[in-house]
Design an enzyme around this catalytic site. Structure first.
Site, PDB file in Angstrom:
ATOM      1  N   ARG A 115       0.801  -1.223   0.000  1.00  0.00           N
ATOM      2  CA  ARG A 115       0.000   0.000   0.000  1.00  0.00           C
ATOM      3  C   ARG A 115       0.837   1.278   0.000  1.00  0.00           C
ATOM      4  O   ARG A 115       0.643   2.143  -0.837  1.00  0.00           O
ATOM      5  CB  ARG A 115      -0.938   0.005   1.213  1.00  0.00           C
ATOM      6  CG  ARG A 115      -1.951   1.138   1.204  1.00  0.00           C
ATOM      7  CD  ARG A 115      -2.861   1.086   2.413  1.00  0.00           C
ATOM      8  NE  ARG A 115      -3.567  -0.173   2.525  1.00  0.00           N
ATOM      9  CZ  ARG A 115      -4.374  -0.482   3.528  1.00  0.00           C
ATOM     10  NH1 ARG A 115      -4.551   0.385   4.509  1.00  0.00           N
ATOM     11  NH2 ARG A 115      -4.990  -1.637   3.581  1.00  0.00           N
TER      12      ARG A 115
ATOM     13  N   HIS B 192      -8.035  -3.920  -7.533  1.00  0.00           N
ATOM     14  CA  HIS B 192      -7.747  -3.214  -6.276  1.00  0.00           C
ATOM     15  C   HIS B 192      -9.028  -3.080  -5.465  1.00  0.00           C
ATOM     16  O   HIS B 192      -9.748  -2.066  -5.571  1.00  0.00           O
ATOM     17  CB  HIS B 192      -7.167  -1.829  -6.606  1.00  0.00           C
ATOM     18  CG  HIS B 192      -6.430  -1.184  -5.470  1.00  0.00           C
ATOM     19  ND1 HIS B 192      -5.206  -1.616  -5.022  1.00  0.00           N
ATOM     20  CD2 HIS B 192      -6.743  -0.113  -4.699  1.00  0.00           C
ATOM     21  CE1 HIS B 192      -4.796  -0.845  -4.036  1.00  0.00           C
ATOM     22  NE2 HIS B 192      -5.711   0.067  -3.813  1.00  0.00           N
TER      23      HIS B 192
ATOM     24  N   TYR C 286     -17.461  13.233 -14.120  1.00  0.00           N
ATOM     25  CA  TYR C 286     -17.349  14.426 -14.965  1.00  0.00           C
ATOM     26  C   TYR C 286     -16.017  14.519 -15.703  1.00  0.00           C
ATOM     27  O   TYR C 286     -15.902  15.267 -16.665  1.00  0.00           O
ATOM     28  CB  TYR C 286     -17.514  15.691 -14.122  1.00  0.00           C
ATOM     29  CG  TYR C 286     -18.845  15.801 -13.427  1.00  0.00           C
ATOM     30  CD1 TYR C 286     -20.034  15.823 -14.156  1.00  0.00           C
ATOM     31  CD2 TYR C 286     -18.928  15.878 -12.039  1.00  0.00           C
ATOM     32  CE1 TYR C 286     -21.266  15.914 -13.522  1.00  0.00           C
ATOM     33  CE2 TYR C 286     -20.150  15.980 -11.394  1.00  0.00           C
ATOM     34  CZ  TYR C 286     -21.312  15.990 -12.142  1.00  0.00           C
ATOM     35  OH  TYR C 286     -22.516  16.083 -11.513  1.00  0.00           O
TER      36      TYR C 286
END
Length: 749
Positions: free
Chosen positions: A40, A86, A130
């Protein structure tokens, strides 16, 4: 209450495990910690990526979001990443993707974003529904070789797909783009660097593993520009240990205006600093009056960053303002370096700059050999087919006859022409239009080319020298793409040593203007603009029943010393005094001075280097003016008069003064050398004059060779000087004798 211990059975069928709590907890926490570190938070030294970044790029590549292709919705990328590779929250994945697209966060962005991906002001990106994105050329270079078995693959979390263990490309991403992360018990922080410099250093390491990488890498190259102002020795120390920090400054220019005015313009800010928070911090300096020489800050940024700083007046020293801004705001910050990465064995450790580059170079050698082996395998497969095709062309009629007459032509062809199964299958799958003479010539030409390439690859794999030459050639091609002559490769951050920002004294930040300070008998203080006549009507205007106590000329940059009769000294800033209109304000509101305590003196701290201080009982000492300056409203205890006495005299000592004259309430005067008076920082001092009745009336220092002068009575304004002082010259602490004829009746010098 007695505790009972029950031994539970170690029975897997019921899901109960009998184990000590501390060991069970430590084992599970260790698993969690290692997972956080390796899967991570820490980047791999070979590709500079964390798993989430690697999976983002792999998902975008799988979606064919190439640099020359069309943009696709970010939501589609995030969905693929969390669905296939993931299994974490969509917000964290999208945040990682956004950072890869920000040209103010990454020196070489890996994602080409379209839409609102945030800005340097600190605003967040628009929602992923968007925005659109595709890969950049840098990301393509980083993934170059994925189709050629350059790296290993592993199953995804659900075993349904494969993902690369790391990226193979010849782009030094770890140091070029930097990294930051916090794991369990460790962290990493790597600033961005110039890719061309890193590649030059890597090419040098190929031939000489002991090469000095600092001959090529001068320091960080930050996306937002600015300057690294540490010394070369400090930079070298940080890179040698893998730990340290770099002092970085904004780019500030002075712009002269018509008429003599000027302003400062900030065009580059330190890396990692939000422009919005930076401007807010500078505005707070103005509002809180912590930087009095700065009048205003404006953000005039459009496409390019532009912050305008207006000085209080044109007389302000620009260098002083710049130094103050560096010290008090985020226009100068420190960027940490903690080269803590996962090495080739996935073990976290702190590397030096040379070790990190060497690890990347070693990885490139492995990639080169794996790609070469993969290509050899492809060539062998193709040569096998080409040999079969050529056998077919040499025996074309017989091949056609077998195909036409045999029910199972494949085993017949294998037996008759000694073909492999793949060769026979390929011949049977040939199209009729391929059966032409030109095709045979092209096949032989292709086979000859492949044989030549095969020989070259075998030579390459058998020779370390050839591998070094090949890798240098490959890295040079990448270096040319990101060279200093290109827009992306041009160095943005200057490396120029500069001294630390000095602490600017308050008086240097205040515009120097003349004022007249007036303190009344009742303790009302004001400062009139300019050096007005002390006897003028405006200066002598007081409330009814009040009158003048102290009045003198000063500058706004002065510090004023107010001495209370208790022996406590207070400090007033001349620029903070109330204006001359009206009667001013009570000075006791500015300092913690009780109303019953009288004021003994008010003077400029810069009037003299040393002061003569004395109490009413005749005890005193020499005090350095600097030792009397207080930093708080409570003041500083300097003189400690004995019981019943109070501070009476605070007189500046001129540089050439060598004698002291003291006179008591009993009108007896004596003169003695100044050297007989002790110099102290605080205390009671020594006995200046002895009294039978009364106490000290006044004391002053003077130059013995020039005599003692005092003002004559009346309005004449004349002074009288007594040069023959032998009758009064005696040892310190004597009683003295009557003063010269004509000495003022108030017993004041």
């Amino acid at each position: 209450m007695a505790s009972e211990t029950t031994d539970l059975p170690d029975n897997p069928e019921v899901g109960v495990l009998d184990a000590p709590f501390d060991s069970a907890l430590s084992e599970r926490y260790l698993v969690y910690a290692l997972s956080t570190i390796t899967a991570r938070s820490l980047p791999d030294v070979r590709d500079g990526l964390k798993p989430v970044h690697r999976r983002l790029l792999w998902a975008m590549r799988s979606l064919k979001m190439d640099p020359n292709g069309a943009y696709k919705k970010s939501a589609r990328v995030v969905g693929d990443v969390i669905g296939k590779y993931h299994p974490h929250g969509d917000a964290s994945v999208y945040d990682a993707m956004v950072r890869l697209a920000q040209d103010f966060s990454l020196r070489y962005p890996l994602v080409d974003g379209q839409g609102n991906f945030g800005n340097i002001d600190g605003d967040n990106a628009a929602a992923y529904r968007y925005t659109e994105a595709r890969l950049t050329q840098v990301a393509t270079d980083l993934m170059d070789g994925l189709d050629e078995d350059a790296v290993g693959y592993r199953p995804t979390y659900n075993g349904e797909d494969q993902e690369p263990e790391l990226m193979p490309g010849a782009f030094p991403n770890l140091l070029a783009n930097g990294a930051a992360g916090i794991a369990v018990g460790m962290a990493t922080s790597i600033p961005p660097h110039n890719a061309a410099e890193l590649l030059d250093a890597s090419i040098a390491l190929i031939d000489n593993p002991n090469a000095n990488v600092l001959d090529y890498v001068k320091g960080p190259d930050l996306p937002t520009g600015g300057a690294i102002v540490d010394s070369p020795a400090a930079i070298a120390e940080a890179y040698a240990t893998g730990r340290g920090s770099f002092r970085t400054r904004a780019k500030i220019e002075r712009v002269n205006e018509k008429g003599g005015g000027w302003h400062l313009v900030v065009t580059e800010i330190p890396y990692g600093v939000s422009k919005g928070k930076l401007i807010e911090g500078i505005a707070d300096l103005v509002n809180d009056k912590r930087l009095p020489i700065l009048a205003d800050v404006r953000d005039e940024s459009a496409e390019d960053l532009r912050i305008v700083l207006e000085p209080r007046s044109r007389t302000v020293d620009s260098d002083t303002l710049i130094e103050s801004l560096y010290r008090l705001s985020d226009l100068e910050t420190r960027i940490p370096l903690n080269l803590n990465v996962l090495d080739a064995t996935r073990t976290p450790r702190v590397m030096s700059l040379r070790e990190a580059l060497q690890s990347w170079v070693d990885h490139q050698f492995i990639v080169l050999r794996r790609r070469s082996q993969h290509r050899l395998g492809k060539i062998a497969d193709r040569l096998e087919l080409l040999d079969g095709y050529i056998i077919a062309y040499l025996n074309l009629d017989r091949v056609i006859e077998i195909i036409r007459t045999e029910d199972e032509p494949k085993p017949v062809m294998i037996a008759e022409f000694e073909l492999t199964d793949r060769q026979a299958e390929a011949i049977l799958n040939m199209r009729l239009r391929s059966l032409r003479k030109l095709e045979e010539m092209e096949l032989r030409k292709e086979r000859d080319g492949l044989e030549k390439e095969k020989a070259e690859l075998e030579l390459l794999l058998s020779s370390d020298a050839r591998q070094r030459t090949r890798l240098k050639r490959d890295l040079t091609k990448v270096r040319d793409r990101y060279g200093p002559e290109t827009a992306l490769g041009r160095r943005r951050t200057l490396i120029e040593e500069a001294a630390p920002a000095r602490e600017i004294p308050l008086e240097a930040m205040i515009e120097r203007e003349p004022i007249t300070v007036i303190l009344s008998q009742r303790g009302w203080i004001r400062a009139m603009k300019g050096h007005v006549e002390l006897a003028s009507a405006d200066a002598m205007k007081f409330k009814e029943g009040d009158g003048p106590r102290f009045a003198f000329h000063a500058q706004t940059t002065d510090k004023l010393l107010l001495a209370a009769e208790t022996g406590r000294f207070y400090t007033l800033a001349a620029d903070k005094l109330p204006g001359g209109r009206g009667f001013g304000e009570p000075v006791r509101l500015m300092i913690d001075l009780d109303g019953e305590v009288g004021i003994a003196a008010l003077l400029r701290a810069s009037e003299a280097e040393k002061l003569l201080v004395a109490a009413s009982d005749g005890r005193g000492f020499v005090l350095k003016a600097a030792d009397a300056i207080a930093e708080t409203r409570k003041g500083k205890a300097v003189v400690t008069p004995r019981a019943g006495a109070k501070l009476k005299i605070v007189r500046p000592i001129a540089g050439e003064d060598d004698y002291v004259a003291a006179i008591g309430d009993n009108r007896k005067m004596l003169v003695f050398p100044l050297s007989e008076v002790a110099e102290l920082a605080k205390g009671q001092g020594v006995q200046l004059q002895r009294y039978r009745d009364g106490g000290l009336s006044d004391a002053i220092t003077f130059k013995f060779a020039e005599g003692l002068s005092w003002a004559m009575g009346g309005e004449s304004g004349r002074t009288r000087t007594e040069t023959d002082l032998q009758p009064w010259r005696t040892a310190r602490g004597a009683a003295g004798r009557m003063p010269p004829t004509g000495f003022p009746r108030d017993n004041r010098f």
